[in-house]
Design a protein around this motif. Structure first.
Motif, PDB file in Angstrom:
ATOM      1  N   GLY A  35      -1.511  29.412-114.228  1.00 30.89           N
ATOM      2  CA  GLY A  35      -1.105  30.424-113.263  1.00 30.89           C
ATOM      3  C   GLY A  35      -0.363  29.853-112.073  1.00 30.89           C
ATOM      4  N   CYS A  50      -0.137  34.821-114.052  1.00 32.22           N
ATOM      5  CA  CYS A  50      -0.930  34.018-114.978  1.00 32.22           C
ATOM      6  C   CYS A  50      -0.404  34.243-116.384  1.00 32.22           C
ATOM      7  N   TYR A  59       0.044  38.290-116.605  1.00 33.70           N
ATOM      8  CA  TYR A  59      -0.533  39.117-115.564  1.00 33.70           C
ATOM      9  C   TYR A  59       0.226  38.843-114.276  1.00 33.70           C
ATOM     10  N   CYS A 100      -6.224  29.947-115.357  1.00 32.30           N
ATOM     11  CA  CYS A 100      -6.233  31.210-114.643  1.00 32.30           C
ATOM     12  C   CYS A 100      -6.848  32.339-115.473  1.00 32.30           C
ATOM     13  N   VAL A 102      -8.155  36.836-114.775  1.00 31.01           N
ATOM     14  CA  VAL A 102      -8.184  37.974-113.868  1.00 31.01           C
ATOM     15  C   VAL A 102      -9.621  38.446-113.707  1.00 31.01           C
ATOM     16  N   ILE A 107      -6.010  37.458-109.633  1.00 29.22           N
ATOM     17  CA  ILE A 107      -5.786  36.284-110.471  1.00 29.22           C
ATOM     18  C   ILE A 107      -6.473  35.105-109.810  1.00 29.22           C
TER      19      ILE A 107
END
Length: 126
Positions: A35, A50, A59, A100, A102, A107
């Protein structure tokens, strides 16, 4: 040793673009998500984007959706962050980090392994 090397920062004007690179070594590239995070002066690091280097899932933080694109080149063990339509509020030191994920809509780094690269400074002038 797991190592990440970030590069590509610089000084640009609002509306311009930059591409950051994060070269990874010391681990199987597809095993972990990588990320991008940024830290403005006096503030804590914030997750920007990420990518799952194994499945290509991506993401983005709401603040960069539609402007930033994360991608990976598994042959080069490198993750990129293409930043378009840059704004002064994008000014920060940008870091890449493993692993990374979520959580709580944010993140974060360090799901199974946590390693940070050195930062690269992005400055966007108005």
């Amino acid at each position: 040793d797991v190592q990440l090397q970030a590069s590509g920062g610089g000084l640009v004007q609002a509306g311009e673009s930059l591409r950051l690179s994060c070269a990874a070594s010391g681990f199987t590239f597809g095993d972990y998500a990588i990320g991008w995070f940024r830290q403005a002066p006096g503030k804590r690091p914030v997750g920007v984007s990420c990518i799952g280097t194994g499945d290509g899932s991506t993401y983005y933080a709401d603040s960069v959706k539609g402007r930033f694109t994360i991608s990976s080149d598994n042959a080069k063990n490198t993750v990129y962050l293409q930043m378009n339509s840059l704004k002064p509020e994008d000014t920060a030191t940008y870091y890449c980090a493993v692993d990374c994920y979520v959580s709580g809509g944010r993140i974060q780094a360090g799901r199974y392994l946590e390693v940070w690269g050195q930062g690269t400074l992005v400055t966007v002038s108005s």
